[in-house]
Design an enzyme around this catalytic site. Structure first.
Site, PDB file in Angstrom:
ATOM      1  N   CYS A 101       0.836  -1.203   0.000  1.00 38.42           N
ATOM      2  CA  CYS A 101       0.000   0.000   0.000  1.00 38.42           C
ATOM      3  C   CYS A 101       0.873   1.255   0.000  1.00 38.42           C
ATOM      4  O   CYS A 101       1.950   1.260   0.604  1.00 38.42           O
ATOM      5  CB  CYS A 101      -0.908   0.009   1.229  1.00 38.42           C
ATOM      6  SG  CYS A 101      -2.065  -1.370   1.217  1.00 38.42           S
ATOM      7  N   CYS A 182      -3.873  -0.213  -3.094  1.00 38.55           N
ATOM      8  CA  CYS A 182      -4.411   0.330  -1.853  1.00 38.55           C
ATOM      9  C   CYS A 182      -3.660   1.586  -1.390  1.00 38.55           C
ATOM     10  O   CYS A 182      -2.493   1.761  -1.726  1.00 38.55           O
ATOM     11  CB  CYS A 182      -4.365  -0.737  -0.760  1.00 38.55           C
ATOM     12  SG  CYS A 182      -2.814  -1.649  -0.710  1.00 38.55           S
TER      13      CYS A 182
END
Ligand code: AVW
Length: 276
Positions: A101, A182
């Site tokens: 992420c 993400c």
């Protein structure tokens, strides 16, 4: 009559030389035919697996034989224009990767500049850094009906047919890369072309559509410009990009010159976020 014996000897020698030359010529012909036949029959077959395994083994704890089996079942024994991207679903299932992420880097029409940058700075992860992306980067492959071989020559090119094994593979793993994205994601686009967000690109046609606002917070576009830039962040195609984004994903665009990127690459001590 006196010359009879030497003349006959000369003839005999000539005949013998002719015979030797003919045998050599036939042998050479046989060798040429065998080589040509060998090359045509194997047509670059089964050369991919060793490269695949070698690259795969650089990722530790990977079951490379299992990944190879899942990979090749997508296209072997099939018409090389009849391999839709779903054929690679089982491969995706065995070679899943954990998303990083805030570090995922998308790109379009900036292949060299983006990888030059990410190689020198350990800040971002591109698709080509993941196991499947790095194993198959730059390779060509296909199968053929009635055979269990993997060919590496004579395969359809990128635009020869939509459902070719190479194109479908990149479509499928790009979809996966976007599905798991993400946090803050970055996209490096090309500011030296009229349409940095091209509808036919994988970034536009697959990846952007799959970024989901439940996981992705921001899309930061880095528009790479050169001295005489033809595009900036007000570009029309970038308006389309914003429209395509899932509601809830915030959009950001920054023009960054190529020399600024190069400068940043040569100073790896600078924090990752300080490059633009
Ligand atoms: P791209 P994308 N013939 O720079 O957004 C041969 O347009 O599509 O970026 N090869 C081709 C052709 C073609 N006509 N078109 C594209 N390619 C190959 C995966 C070629 O290797 C990553 F995650 C070219 O360098 C990025 O975010 C590459 O496809 C995104 O998808 C990219 O074409 C980049 O795909």
């Amino acid at each position: 009559m006196e010359h009879d014996v030497p003349v006959r000897g000369l003839e005999k020698r000539r005949t013998r030389r002719c015979l030797v030359l003919s045998v050599v010529a036939v042998l050479i012909l046989i060798i040429i035919v065998a080589v040509v036949l060998g090359l045509t029959l194997t047509r670059g077959s089964n050369k991919l697996k060793p490269v695949f395994l070698d690259r795969c083994q650089k990722f530790k704890d990977s079951n490379c034989e299992e990944i190879w089996d899942a990979f090749q079942q997508a296209y072997v024994n099939r018409d090389p224009c009849q391999v839709p991207m779903e054929r690679y679903d089982p491969l995706i299932a065995v070679a899943s990767f954990k998303p990083s992420c805030n570090r995922m880097m998308f790109w379009s029409k900036t292949k060299d500049v983006v990888h030059d940058f990410t190689e020198k700075r350990d800040c971002f992860v591109t698709l080509e850094d993941t196991l499947l992306g790095s194993v198959l980067n730059g390779l060509t492959w296909c199968g053929k009906q009635g055979s269990s071989e993997t060919l590496t020559t004579g395969c359809p090119g990128w635009t020869d047919c939509d459902n070719n094994p190479v194109r479908s593979f990149w479509n499928r793993i790009s979809a996966r890369f976007a599905d798991v994205a993400c946090g803050d994601v970055t996209a490096m686009l090309n500011g030296s072309i009229i349409t940095p967000f091209s509808p036919t690109s994988i970034f536009a046609s697959i990846e952007v559509k799959r970024l989901n606002s439940t996981r992705v917070r921001n899309l930061n576009v880095v528009l790479v410009t050169q001295e005489n830039a033809v595009t900036n962040c007000t570009n029309g195609s970038l308006k389309n990009l914003q429209k395509e984004l899932d509601e809830g994903i915030k959009y950001n665009c920054k023009e960054v010159s190529e020399s600024q990127l190069k400068d940043c690459s040569s100073h790896p001590e600078k924090p990752c976020g300080a490059c633009w």
